[in-house]
Design a protein around this motif. Structure first.
Motif: not given
Ligand code: ATP
Ligand code: MG
Length: 574
Positions: A295-308
Motif C-alpha cells: 500500500w505504501d509503494d511510492p508509486r501508489m496514490p495512497t497517503l502512505c505512498g506519498f509519505r514514503r
C-alpha cells in the motif's frame, strides 16, 4: 464558538462554506457545526480522501465546530482492523485530529430497533426473492418498477423472518429487508431499497453478534443523526441518494426535535487526477496481485505512498486548497500536485549533494592525501538553518553528463579548455579525460585554481557553470529509486473500464495492459555526501541540481536508500 467574522480571511468562500454560513445565519441546529469523516475501513486512504478530510476537518475548524472520525464498518467481509489503524495514522499525518472516534457498528442495536419499528409501522418488509429478481423488478428511470409479491405480507411474518435473518438460520442472499416506499418513484433509490442483508462473516469489532447488517443508505444518515452531525459532506455520486437520506432521517426523528435538529447532506466533486487510479478496490487489486510493493509503494496514490515518496502533508493540503470544491467532476493535472510539492519542498528541504551517475574527476595539481572540509548551506531559503561541511579531496565523483568532450557552445559544464566552479569549493580548469578501450570516459582530468575558494583573493572570479561533486574516499554508496507514473493512460479509470468491456476480462488483466514498464528505475551505483547518509530525523532532502528526495523506509546509514519525490522542474510534458 468562533463566528465567521473572527476566522482568518481567505480569498473567497467555496460553495460548501457559503452553505454553512447560510445555515448558521438561519440558526439551523442551534447554529452548531458538526462534521464527520466516514471512511470504510476496507483499504488505505488515498489522495481523494485527503480532499474530503481537508473539507470535513476544515469546516469544523473554521466555524468553531467539531469533526469526528466515524468508521463506516457495515460490510464485514471487506473490513479489517489493520485498515482502521492505518487510516488513523494517515489522518494524523495529514495534520488533523478528530474529536471523537465512532463506529457505525456502535449503532447496530439502534439501527436494528429502528428497522423493527419500520416493519411494525408497515414501512418495511422481508423480501424472499433472489437478488436477480429484485433487480429485474426495479424498472428504469422512465419505466416504473414492479412490486414484489412479498410487499404486502403480514407484519408478523416480516418480524419473525427478520429475527431469523439475524439468528444464523437464514443463508446469505435468501432474503432481505426492504423499505416500502414507492416502486414508481422517478428516483430509483426510492423503489423499495434493500436496507438489511445477511452476511455470514465475523465483524472485526462485533464478531458474530450480528448476522443481519444494515446497508450503507440505511446506516449512514442515521449514524449522522445519532451523533448530532449537522453537515454530512460527501461526493457527488450521492446526490441521487439525498432524498432517501432525508426520508430515513425524517422517519428516525419521528417528529422529535421540532427545532429542526437534523443532519444535512451536501455533495462536492471527487478528486480525479490524470495518470492516477483511485478507489480502494483498484488499489487493493494492485497490492494483492503484486503490481506494486504494498500500500505504501511510492508509486501508489495512497497517503502512505506519498509519505514514503517524500511528499509533505503541507504540500498535499496546499494542493487540495488550490483545486478547490465544486459541483462538477473534473480531471485534475498531476503536474499541479507536483508543483505544490516542489513549492513546499523548496522551502523545507535540506540541501545535500548526491551523484547518481558517477564518473571520476581528478584534480591533478591538488595535493595527494589532503582533505578540506567545505562549508555547505543547509537551506538557502532559511539561512538561520546554518551550514554543514562536506569533505573535499583530489579524487572526486561528478555526474557523467556534467562532462562532454565535444560540447556545443552553450554547454557551461566540464569540457576540455573550460573553467567550472565546483560548488562550495574551487574553480577547476578541465584539461581532458581518460577513456577505456571502448572509448568510454573513465576519468576527467582537471587542475584547480588554489585561490578561488570562498574567502580567498580569487573567489570573485566569475565562471559560467557550477557543478556538484563528492570526494571518492568520503562519500557513501547509495541506492536511489526514481519513479514515474505507473499508468500509461491519462485517464486510467475510463481506460480500465473500456479494456474490461472490450475484452470481457478481469481488472488485473486490464491493468497489466496499462502499466508503464518504466515506472521504477533503481540506480544502485550512486553516492551521497556523508552528512546525507547519517542525517537523523530530517525527512525532506534536495539533491542539488537533481531533485527532491527522501529516505526510503528501508534506509539505514550503512545501506542508504533514497526515493525521488519529484524532479526540480516539470518533466510531465516530455
Ligand atoms: P473508494 O472508492 O476509494 O473506496 P469511497 O468513497 O468508497 O472511496 P470511503 O472510505 O467510503 O471511500 O469514503 C470516505 C470519504 O471519502 C467519503 O466521504 C467519500 O465521499 C470521500 N472520498 C472518497 N474518494 C474521494 C475522492 N476521490 N475525492 C474526494 N473525496 C473522496
Ligand atoms: Mg467504498
Amino acid at each position: 464558538m468562533t463566528s465567521p467574522e473572527t476566522t482568518p480571511q481567505k480569498k473567497s468562500l467555496n460553495f460548501i462554506e457559503q452553505q454553512v454560513e447560510a445555515d448558521l445565519a438561519n440558526g439551523l441546529n442551534d447554529s452548531r457545526i458538526q462534521t464527520r469523516f466516514p471512511p470504510e475501513p476496507n483499504g488505505y486512504l488515498h489522495i481523494g480522501h485527503a480532499k474530503a478530510i481537508c473539507l470535513d476537518f476544515g469546516i469544523a475548524q473554521r466555524y468553531g465546530g467539531v469533526c469526528n472520525l466515524r468508521f463506516d464498518d457495515t460490510n464485514p467481509t471487506k473490513e479489517d482492523m489493520e485498515y482502521m489503524d492505518a487510516i488513523k495514522q494517515d489522518i494524523r499525518w495529514l495534520g488533523f485530529q478528530w474529536a471523537n472516534e465512532y463506529y457505525a457498528s456502535d449503532y447496530f442495536q439502534q439501527l436494528w430497533d429502528f428497522a423493527l419499528r419500520l416493519i411494525r409501522e408497515g414501512k418495511a418488509y422481508i423480501d424472499e426473492q433472489s437478488a436477480e429478481d429484485i433487480a429485474a423488478q426495479k424498472g428504469t428511470p422512465t419505466r416504473p418498477g414492479t412490486e414484489s409479491p412479498y410487499r404486502n405480507r403480514p407484519v408478523e411474518e416480516s418480524l419473525s423472518l427478520f429475527e431469523k435473518m439475524n439468528s444464523g438460520e437464514v443463508e446469505e442472499g435468501r432474503m432481505v429487508l426492504r423499505a416500502k416506499i414507492d416502486m414508481a418513484s422517478p428516483n430509483m433509490h426510492f423503489r423499495d431499497p434493500i436496507i438489511y442483508r445477511v452476511v455470514n462473516h465475523p465483524h472485526p469489532r462485533t464478531g458474530t453478534t450480528w448476522k443481519a447488517y444494515p446497508m450503507y443508505d440505511f446506516a449512514h444518515g442515521q449514524s449522522d443523526f445519532f451523533e448530532g452531525v449537522t453537515h454530512s459532506l460527501c461526493t457527488l455520486e450521492f446526490v441521487p441518494h439525498r432524498p432517501l437520506y432525508d426520508l430515513f432521517v425524517d422517519w428516525v426523528k419521528e417528529g422529535k426535535d421540532l427545532n429542526d435538529h437534523r443532519p444535512r447532506q451536501y455533495e462536492f466533486n471527487k478528486l480525479n487526477l490524470n495518470y492516477v487510479l483511485l478507489s480502494k478496490r483498484n488499489l487493493l487489486t494492485m497490492v494483492k496481485e503484486g503490481i506494486v510493493d504494498g500500500w505504501d509503494d511510492p508509486r501508489m496514490p495512497t497517503l502512505c505512498g506519498f509519505r514514503r515518496r517524500g511528499y509533505s502533508p503541507e504540500s498535499i493540503r496546499k494542493f487540495v486548497d488550490k483545486i478547490g470544491y465544486t459541483t462538477f467532476d473534473a480531471l485534475n493535472d498531476f503536474a499541479l500536485l507536483e508543483s505544490a510539492v516542489r513549492e513546499d519542498l523548496n522551502d523545507r528541504a535540506q540541501r545535500v549533494s548526491a551523484v547518481l551517475h558517477p564518473v571520476k574527476l581528478t584534480i591533478t595539481n591538488y595535493p595527494e592525501g589532503q582533505v578540506e572540509e567545505m562549508e555547505a548551506i543547509n537551506n538557502p531559503e532559511h539561512p538561520e538553518q546554518g551550514t554543514h561541511t562536506i569533505p573535499f579531496s583530489r579524487d572526486l565523483y561528478v555526474e557523467r553528463d556534467d562532462f562532454m568532450e565535444d560540447a556545443p557552445k552553450k554547454y557551461f559544464r566540464l569540457t576540455p579548455g573550460q573553467d567550472v566552479r565546483l560548488k562550495n569549493a574551487y574553480i577547476v580548469h578541465c584539461d581532458g579525460c581518460r577513456k577505456d578501450n571502448d572509448g568510454n570516459v573513465v576519468e576527467i582530468l582537471c587542475t584547480y585554481d588554489p585561490v578561488s575558494k570562498s574567502g580567498m583573493p580569487g573567489a570573485g572570479r566569475k565562471v559560467k557553470g557550477t557543478i556538484h561533486w563528492l570526494s571518492q574516499e568520503h562519500c557513501v554508496k547509495a541506492e536511489v529509486r526514481l519513479y514515474d507514473r505507473i499508468w500509461k493512460e491519462e485517464n486510467p479509470r475510463d481506460a480500465l473500464a473500456a479494456i474490461r468491456e472490450e475484452q470481457q476480462c478481469d481488472a488485473l488483466t486490464a491493468m497489466k495492459q496499462m502499466l508503464n514498464p518504466h515506472s521504477l528505475e533503481t540506480l544502485t551505483d550512486c553516492y551521497v555526501e556523508p552528512y546525507a547518509a547519517t542525517l537523523q530525523g530530517e525527512h525532506y532532502l534536495q539533491f542539488q541540481r537533481i531533485g527532491y528526495f527522501t529516505y526510503d523506509t528501508s534506509h539505514t546509514a550503512e545501506r542508504p536508500v533514497f526515493n525521488r519525490t519529484v524532479g526540480l522542474r516539470d518533466s510531465w510534458k516530455k
